[in-house]
Design a protein around this motif. Structure first.
Motif, PDB file in Angstrom:
ATOM      1  N   HIS A 105       1.225  -1.615  -0.010  1.00  0.00           N
ATOM      2  CA  HIS A 105       0.145   0.094  -0.285  1.00  0.00           C
ATOM      3  C   HIS A 105       1.091   1.560  -0.182  1.00  0.00           C
ATOM      4  N   VAL A 106       2.227   0.994   1.224  1.00  0.00           N
ATOM      5  CA  VAL A 106       3.063   2.269   0.613  1.00  0.00           C
ATOM      6  C   VAL A 106       3.503   2.744  -0.707  1.00  0.00           C
ATOM      7  N   PHE A 107       3.830   1.438  -0.826  1.00  0.00           N
ATOM      8  CA  PHE A 107       4.501   1.750  -2.495  1.00  0.00           C
ATOM      9  C   PHE A 107       3.559   2.034  -3.522  1.00  0.00           C
ATOM     10  N   ARG A 108       2.192   2.134  -3.419  1.00  0.00           N
ATOM     11  CA  ARG A 108       1.292   2.845  -4.402  1.00  0.00           C
ATOM     12  C   ARG A 108       1.008   4.160  -4.523  1.00  0.00           C
ATOM     13  N   THR A 109       1.401   4.626  -3.539  1.00  0.00           N
ATOM     14  CA  THR A 109       1.282   6.145  -3.735  1.00  0.00           C
ATOM     15  C   THR A 109       2.428   7.307  -3.160  1.00  0.00           C
ATOM     16  N   LEU A 110       3.574   6.233  -2.765  1.00  0.00           N
ATOM     17  CA  LEU A 110       5.174   6.794  -2.108  1.00  0.00           C
ATOM     18  C   LEU A 110       5.960   6.685  -3.384  1.00  0.00           C
ATOM     19  N   ALA A 111       5.578   5.637  -4.195  1.00  0.00           N
ATOM     20  CA  ALA A 111       7.386   4.568  -4.619  1.00  0.00           C
ATOM     21  C   ALA A 111       7.303   6.140  -5.889  1.00  0.00           C
ATOM     22  N   GLY A 112       9.181   5.793  -5.258  1.00  0.00           N
ATOM     23  CA  GLY A 112       9.983   7.179  -6.495  1.00  0.00           C
ATOM     24  C   GLY A 112      10.575   8.228  -5.551  1.00  0.00           C
ATOM     25  N   ARG A 113       9.034   8.338  -4.413  1.00  0.00           N
ATOM     26  CA  ARG A 113       9.593   9.618  -3.286  1.00  0.00           C
ATOM     27  C   ARG A 113      10.510   9.255  -2.173  1.00  0.00           C
ATOM     28  N   ILE A 114      10.384   7.843  -1.562  1.00  0.00           N
ATOM     29  CA  ILE A 114      11.104   7.557  -0.455  1.00  0.00           C
ATOM     30  C   ILE A 114      12.207   6.680  -0.734  1.00  0.00           C
ATOM     31  N   PRO A 115      13.422   6.412  -0.083  1.00  0.00           N
ATOM     32  CA  PRO A 115      14.840   5.902  -0.358  1.00  0.00           C
ATOM     33  C   PRO A 115      14.254   4.252  -0.090  1.00  0.00           C
ATOM     34  N   MET A 116      13.351   4.380   0.788  1.00  0.00           N
ATOM     35  CA  MET A 116      12.993   2.281   1.847  1.00  0.00           C
ATOM     36  C   MET A 116      11.811   2.349   2.208  1.00  0.00           C
ATOM     37  N   ILE A 117      10.701   0.977   2.300  1.00  0.00           N
ATOM     38  CA  ILE A 117      10.365   1.174   2.716  1.00  0.00           C
ATOM     39  C   ILE A 117      10.534  -0.739   4.166  1.00  0.00           C
ATOM     40  N   ILE A 118      10.473  -0.235   5.558  1.00  0.00           N
ATOM     41  CA  ILE A 118      10.914  -1.361   5.809  1.00  0.00           C
ATOM     42  C   ILE A 118       9.188  -2.464   5.181  1.00  0.00           C
ATOM     43  N   ASP A 119       9.484  -3.553   5.288  1.00  0.00           N
ATOM     44  CA  ASP A 119       7.914  -4.091   5.426  1.00  0.00           C
ATOM     45  C   ASP A 119       8.099  -5.558   6.478  1.00  0.00           C
ATOM     46  N   ASP A 120       7.334  -5.245   7.109  1.00  0.00           N
ATOM     47  CA  ASP A 120       6.809  -6.097   8.965  1.00  0.00           C
ATOM     48  C   ASP A 120       5.806  -7.095   8.178  1.00  0.00           C
ATOM     49  N   GLY A 121       4.858  -7.224   7.099  1.00  0.00           N
ATOM     50  CA  GLY A 121       3.848  -7.738   7.260  1.00  0.00           C
ATOM     51  C   GLY A 121       2.741  -7.153   7.176  1.00  0.00           C
ATOM     52  N   PRO A 122       1.202  -7.190   7.340  1.00  0.00           N
ATOM     53  CA  PRO A 122      -0.095  -6.283   7.410  1.00  0.00           C
ATOM     54  C   PRO A 122       0.435  -6.118   9.366  1.00  0.00           C
ATOM     55  N   THR A 123      -0.191  -4.429   9.655  1.00  0.00           N
ATOM     56  CA  THR A 123      -0.108  -4.205  10.425  1.00  0.00           C
ATOM     57  C   THR A 123      -1.155  -4.605  11.293  1.00  0.00           C
ATOM     58  N   PRO A 124      -0.467  -5.060  13.173  1.00  0.00           N
ATOM     59  CA  PRO A 124      -2.435  -5.555  13.041  1.00  0.00           C
ATOM     60  C   PRO A 124      -3.328  -5.182  13.760  1.00  0.00           C
ATOM     61  N   ILE A 125      -3.428  -3.676  14.143  1.00  0.00           N
ATOM     62  CA  ILE A 125      -4.825  -3.105  14.663  1.00  0.00           C
ATOM     63  C   ILE A 125      -5.512  -2.754  13.334  1.00  0.00           C
ATOM     64  N   GLY A 126      -4.416  -1.506  12.645  1.00  0.00           N
ATOM     65  CA  GLY A 126      -5.229  -1.746  11.034  1.00  0.00           C
ATOM     66  C   GLY A 126      -5.886  -0.566  11.371  1.00  0.00           C
ATOM     67  N   ILE A 127      -6.298   0.534  12.068  1.00  0.00           N
ATOM     68  CA  ILE A 127      -6.553   1.936  11.396  1.00  0.00           C
ATOM     69  C   ILE A 127      -5.674   2.978  12.367  1.00  0.00           C
ATOM     70  N   GLU A 128      -5.624   3.786  12.495  1.00  0.00           N
ATOM     71  CA  GLU A 128      -4.836   5.056  12.714  1.00  0.00           C
ATOM     72  C   GLU A 128      -5.753   4.861  14.730  1.00  0.00           C
ATOM     73  N   SER A 129      -4.371   5.367  15.229  1.00  0.00           N
ATOM     74  CA  SER A 129      -4.444   5.364  16.647  1.00  0.00           C
ATOM     75  C   SER A 129      -6.290   6.856  16.888  1.00  0.00           C
ATOM     76  N   THR A 130      -6.431   6.616  18.690  1.00  0.00           N
ATOM     77  CA  THR A 130      -6.578   6.852  18.963  1.00  0.00           C
ATOM     78  C   THR A 130      -5.977   8.493  19.229  1.00  0.00           C
ATOM     79  N   VAL A 131      -6.343   9.958  18.945  1.00  0.00           N
ATOM     80  CA  VAL A 131      -6.240  11.272  19.217  1.00  0.00           C
ATOM     81  C   VAL A 131      -6.659  11.846  20.412  1.00  0.00           C
ATOM     82  N   VAL A 132      -6.267  12.061  21.574  1.00  0.00           N
ATOM     83  CA  VAL A 132      -6.622  12.097  22.992  1.00  0.00           C
ATOM     84  C   VAL A 132      -5.761  13.763  22.917  1.00  0.00           C
ATOM     85  N   ARG A 133      -7.039  14.906  23.299  1.00  0.00           N
ATOM     86  CA  ARG A 133      -6.007  16.421  24.182  1.00  0.00           C
ATOM     87  C   ARG A 133      -6.180  16.049  25.273  1.00  0.00           C
ATOM     88  N   CYS A 134      -5.199  16.548  26.510  1.00  0.00           N
ATOM     89  CA  CYS A 134      -5.300  15.823  27.861  1.00  0.00           C
ATOM     90  C   CYS A 134      -4.453  17.489  28.041  1.00  0.00           C
TER      91      CYS A 134
END
Ligand code: TXA
Ligand code: MG
Length: 304
Positions: free
Chosen positions: A157-186
């Motif tokens: 998925h990273v390669f799909r939109t950023l190929a050619g724009r960054i030097p490397m992608i570290i691949d460790d398989g699919p991310t376990p949770i899958g949606i972005e973190s909860t952001v809270v102001r405290c």
């Protein structure tokens, strides 16, 4: 800058190479437990500027700073008692705390978009943790996708939109949770959810001004290139149907109705639908509260 983007499987050599790129001021894609991030040294303004350039991200949108531990975190922000409690309970993990910025630090003002607050997170993923340890820097990392496109949960998925724009992608398989973190102001005025996510905090509020306070909450976000219809129970002509539970479709996010499984599959299913031969995408209704609301938040943004 143009690059021949390489995908390296996670191991010590890949981390050493990624750390060298980051020290040279270049952003590197690395998995976290939520989504793949595009990491750069948060104390190097030029490196942070490259993140915005690579993603073509509007520069008013501040970034999350990833740190190794609480000791490092307190160097950058002031934690009240509630913040300490949240950090102790949920870190390392998919929670981002927006806290008062400690003045006089080295964090690039591009990271905070000039605000007097900073978003901090201690990630739980071994690859991001290893990169934090190898570089020794706080790492600014938004999701590793072109701004406005679907977040990446695989190296492909990273390669799909950023190929050619960054030097490397570290691949460790699919991310376990899958949606972005909860952001809270405290910050002493209570605990406010700025972006719903995998962690549900009892008693937290959502302020009505959250669109201003968390600019990443722009309406159009996480969007596929094709039109997306929500709450679909059958596929119309030329629709690729993403199912859930009893609504089966071309791919079912979780036949048993497991919301954790839905989170893990959601962005990959959107990527798959976007790449399919059908002109439109439809998604089955996802009902319920808690993380179902976080999932609906992502879907609503994908649909507009
Ligand atoms: O799971 C995640 O959070 C991923 C991984 C890579 O850690 N990162 C991520 O970053 O989703 P990004 O940049 O796509 O989202 C950062 C969110 C945005 O909604 C942004 O507006 C908010 O955090 N944010 C950052 N700094 C803020 C601040 N000082 N005040 C309010 N919101 C802030
Ligand atoms: Mg993002």
């Amino acid at each position: 800058m143009k690059f021949q983007t390489v995908i390296r499987s996670y191991n010590d050599d890949a981390i050493a190479e990624g750390a060298a790129q980051i020290r040279a001021g270049l952003p590197v894609a690395v998995p976290t437990e939520t989504v793949y991030g595009l990491a750069a040294d948060a104390e190097n303004g030029d490196a942070v500027a490259r993140i915005f350039e690579v993603k073509q991200r509007p520069d008013f949108n501040p970034l999350i700073v990833h740190v190794r531990n609480l000791e490092q975190a307190v160097r950058f922000a002031t934690f009240n008692e509630a913040a300490i409690r949240l950090a102790e309970r949920y870190w390392p993990g998919p929670l981002t705390l927006v806290l008062p910025l400690r003045p006089g630090g080295q964090i690039s003002s591009l990271v905070t978009a000039g605000l007097d607050s900073i978003a901090l997170r201690i990630p739980a993923h071994r690859a991001m943790q290893a990169l934090l340890a190898a570089t020794g820097c706080p790492l600014a990392a938004p999701s590793a996708n072109a701004s406005g496109t679907i977040s990446p949960t695989t190296a492909q998925h990273v390669f799909r939109t950023l190929a050619g724009r960054i030097p490397m992608i570290i691949d460790d398989g699919p991310t376990p949770i899958g949606i972005e973190s909860t952001v809270v102001r405290c910050d002493g005025q209570g605990i406010y959810v700025l972006r719903p996510g995998p962690i549900i905090i009892d008693g937290a509020e959502r302020p009505s001004t959250c669109n201003i306070e968390s600019p990443g909450q722009m309406q159009k976000h996480y969007a596929p290139t094709k039109p997306l219809r929500l709450d679909a129970t059958v596929a119309h002509a030329d629709e690729w149907l993403i199912g859930f539970g009893a609504v089966d479709g071309d791919r079912n996010l979780s036949p048993s109705g497991d919301l954790v499984e839905v989170m893990a599959n959601l962005f990959d299913a959107l990527h798959q639908a976007d790449e399919s031969g059908r002109a439109r995408i439809a998604v089955a209704p996802i009902s319920g509260d808690g993380i179902a609301e976080s999932i609906r938040d992502r879907l609503a943004r994908a649909a507009c």
